[in-house]
Design a protein around this motif. Structure first.
Motif, mmCIF file in Angstrom:
data_model
loop_
_atom_site.group_PDB
_atom_site.id
_atom_site.type_symbol
_atom_site.label_atom_id
_atom_site.label_comp_id
_atom_site.label_asym_id
_atom_site.label_seq_id
_atom_site.Cartn_x
_atom_site.Cartn_y
_atom_site.Cartn_z
ATOM 1 N N ALA A 65 0.841 -1.184 0.000
ATOM 2 C CA ALA A 65 0.000 0.000 0.000
ATOM 3 C C ALA A 65 0.882 1.242 0.000
ATOM 4 C CB ALA A 65 -0.909 0.001 1.226
ATOM 5 N N VAL A 66 0.391 2.316 -0.567
ATOM 6 C CA VAL A 66 1.140 3.574 -0.640
ATOM 7 C C VAL A 66 0.267 4.692 -0.103
ATOM 8 C CG1 VAL A 66 2.257 5.256 -2.157
ATOM 9 C CG2 VAL A 66 2.530 2.798 -2.589
ATOM 10 N N GLY A 67 0.788 5.428 0.881
ATOM 11 C CA GLY A 67 0.022 6.495 1.491
ATOM 12 C C GLY A 67 0.776 7.813 1.491
ATOM 13 N N THR A 68 0.041 8.912 1.532
ATOM 14 C CA THR A 68 0.631 10.244 1.655
ATOM 15 C C THR A 68 0.647 10.624 3.130
ATOM 16 O OG1 THR A 68 -1.542 11.280 1.292
ATOM 17 C CG2 THR A 68 -0.131 10.960 -0.629
ATOM 18 N N SER A 69 1.799 11.055 3.611
ATOM 19 C CA SER A 69 1.933 11.348 5.045
ATOM 20 C C SER A 69 2.839 12.565 5.247
ATOM 21 C CB SER A 69 2.493 10.141 5.790
ATOM 22 O OG SER A 69 2.566 10.395 7.172
ATOM 23 N N ILE A 70 2.282 13.758 5.125
ATOM 24 C CA ILE A 70 0.871 13.928 4.808
ATOM 25 C C ILE A 70 0.707 14.939 3.666
ATOM 26 C CG2 ILE A 70 0.024 13.377 7.138
ATOM 27 C CD1 ILE A 70 -0.105 16.886 6.579
ATOM 28 N N LEU A 71 -0.429 14.858 3.004
ATOM 29 C CA LEU A 71 -0.775 15.812 1.971
ATOM 30 C C LEU A 71 -1.490 16.978 2.641
ATOM 31 C CD1 LEU A 71 -2.199 14.997 -1.521
ATOM 32 C CD2 LEU A 71 -3.437 16.597 -0.062
ATOM 33 N N SER A 72 -0.977 18.185 2.439
ATOM 34 C CA SER A 72 -1.536 19.374 3.085
ATOM 35 C C SER A 72 -2.810 19.828 2.373
ATOM 36 C CB SER A 72 -0.519 20.514 3.073
ATOM 37 O OG SER A 72 -1.113 21.734 3.477
ATOM 38 N N ILE A 73 -3.860 20.042 3.132
ATOM 39 C CA ILE A 73 -5.124 20.472 2.523
ATOM 40 C C ILE A 73 -5.035 21.899 1.989
ATOM 41 C CG2 ILE A 73 -6.459 18.922 3.996
ATOM 42 C CD1 ILE A 73 -7.369 21.430 5.578
ATOM 43 N N TRP A 74 -4.031 22.650 2.406
ATOM 44 C CA TRP A 74 -3.893 24.034 1.937
ATOM 45 C C TRP A 74 -3.189 24.106 0.596
ATOM 46 C CZ3 TRP A 74 -6.929 26.305 5.224
ATOM 47 C CH2 TRP A 74 -6.926 25.928 6.572
ATOM 48 N N GLN A 75 -2.411 23.113 0.263
ATOM 49 C CA GLN A 75 -1.574 23.176 -0.937
ATOM 50 C C GLN A 75 -2.025 22.260 -2.056
ATOM 51 O OE1 GLN A 75 2.621 22.962 0.108
ATOM 52 N NE2 GLN A 75 2.236 24.008 2.037
ATOM 53 N N HIS A 76 -3.049 21.466 -1.818
ATOM 54 C CA HIS A 76 -3.581 20.563 -2.846
ATOM 55 C C HIS A 76 -5.099 20.674 -2.828
ATOM 56 C CE1 HIS A 76 0.369 18.479 -3.193
ATOM 57 N NE2 HIS A 76 0.439 18.733 -1.905
ATOM 58 N N GLU A 77 -5.684 21.150 -3.899
ATOM 59 C CA GLU A 77 -7.136 21.300 -3.969
ATOM 60 C C GLU A 77 -7.821 19.937 -3.940
ATOM 61 O OE1 GLU A 77 -8.963 23.979 -3.928
ATOM 62 O OE2 GLU A 77 -7.312 25.410 -3.922
ATOM 63 N N ALA A 78 -8.901 19.844 -3.175
ATOM 64 C CA ALA A 78 -9.612 18.574 -3.048
ATOM 65 C C ALA A 78 -10.101 18.059 -4.395
ATOM 66 C CB ALA A 78 -10.785 18.728 -2.082
ATOM 67 N N ALA A 79 -10.594 18.956 -5.254
ATOM 68 C CA ALA A 79 -11.094 18.527 -6.569
ATOM 69 C C ALA A 79 -9.973 17.915 -7.400
ATOM 70 C CB ALA A 79 -11.724 19.709 -7.300
ATOM 71 N N ASP A 80 -8.780 18.502 -7.326
ATOM 72 C CA ASP A 80 -7.643 17.964 -8.076
ATOM 73 C C ASP A 80 -7.215 16.603 -7.527
ATOM 74 O OD1 ASP A 80 -7.624 20.283 -9.577
ATOM 75 O OD2 ASP A 80 -6.070 21.248 -8.373
ATOM 76 N N VAL A 81 -7.182 16.480 -6.206
ATOM 77 C CA VAL A 81 -6.812 15.208 -5.593
ATOM 78 C C VAL A 81 -7.785 14.110 -6.002
ATOM 79 C CG1 VAL A 81 -6.622 13.983 -3.384
ATOM 80 C CG2 VAL A 81 -5.587 16.247 -3.654
#
Length: 292
Positions: A65-81
């Motif tokens: 499994a591969v996880g992001t730790s952590i992806l910042s909600i301020w720098q990555h738009e939810a729609a793009d993710v």
């Protein structure tokens, strides 16, 4: 499949698996493939990774499994993710875990009302044309409110820079079924003074950040524990220092406190510790020492 089953017990945390440098993609793919073969059940990409960086590690591996730790909600738009998640091949999508966090005031100019911002972000993921399921997202939750939110609107929590005591408290808040996977820092050095020096050098980047120190104060540490790079008491609680036996003992301590999974991060001496470092010899050593 529940994350508690899918992610196994021991994962590997590394900011070195994150890059936008095309000349390093082969090196990272090779390291990720080896980690998969060694038996780690998850690879946690540190340092605010992008979905593209996670996709590269996914493509280089077969099982893990591969996880992001952590992806910042301020720098990555939810729609793009959500759109990039939807674009993953189905087999890769199944192995992906989105680790989200609110970062820190010093690192995000737009930082404000983090709890409400996280709620809105999760709603945007739910409302995307291809939703990113709650069962495949986890929150870097430290305080009680965010820990509860991790149980309500995600699969669970992936707290960073915490103690086994925090893990026990988080388990109480999460309940028995939510996923709990704290990050655990390891210094493989049997010289106590040298190991603490390595730990303090690494800890220096975190002690100025109030989200971490406030959490540590809630756990009973004092302002004096943050002075001079951190007291022995603080360092010994936040790092596993020593040989394989010491690391196994700390791993067992976190598991006994209620963790389902641990994201183990190798901390290297200052001369070797860089954001892009791939600690492959130490990762191999841990693979022999831990229950992979």
């Amino acid at each position: 499949m529940a994350l508690t089953t899918h992610l196994g017990t021991i994962g590997l945390w590394s900011a070195g698996l994150r890059t936008d440098d095309p000349t390093r993609l082969g090196e990272i793919a090779d390291a990720a493939a080896e980690l998969d073969e060694l038996g780690y059940s998850a690879l946690w990409i540190g340092g605010n990774p992008s979905m593209a960086q996670a996709a590269h590690v996914l493509a280089a591996t077969d099982r893990v499994a591969v996880g992001t730790s952590i992806l910042s909600i301020w720098q990555h738009e939810a729609a793009d993710v959500a759109a990039q998640y939807a674009a993953l091949a189905p087999g890769l999508r199944e192995r992906f875990v989105l680790g989200l966090g609110v970062s820190h005031t010093a690192l995000a100019e737009q930082y404000a009302r983090p709890y409400s911002a996280m709620q809105a972000y999760l709603t945007a993921l739910d409302d995307a044309p291809v939703p990113l399921p709650a069962g495949q997202r986890v929150l870097a939750a430290l305080g009680p409110k965010m820990v509860r939110l991790a149980a309500e609107r995600a699969a669970g929590a992936i707290p960073y820079l915490v103690t086994a005591e925090h893990t026990a408290k988080a388990r109480e808040l999460l309940g028995p079924d939510a996923f709990l996977a704290p990050e655990v820092k390891v210094v493989l050095d049997t010289d106590p003074s040298r190991a603490r020096r390595t730990a303090r050098e690494f800890l220096a980047i975190y002690l100025p950040l109030p989200n971490y120190t406030n959490n540590l104060l809630r756990l009973g540490f004092t302002e004096e524990d943050f002075e001079d790079g951190g007291s022995d008491r603080l360092v010994d609680a936040l790092f596993a220092l020593g040989d394989d036996t010491a690391v196994r003992a700390r791993v067992n301590e976190f598991l006994a406190a209620g963790a389902d999974h641990l994201a183990v991060q190798v901390v290297l001496p200052h001369g070797r510790q860089q954001a892009r470092t791939l600690a492959r010899p130490e990762w191999r050593e841990l693979a022999q020492a831990l229950p992979l």
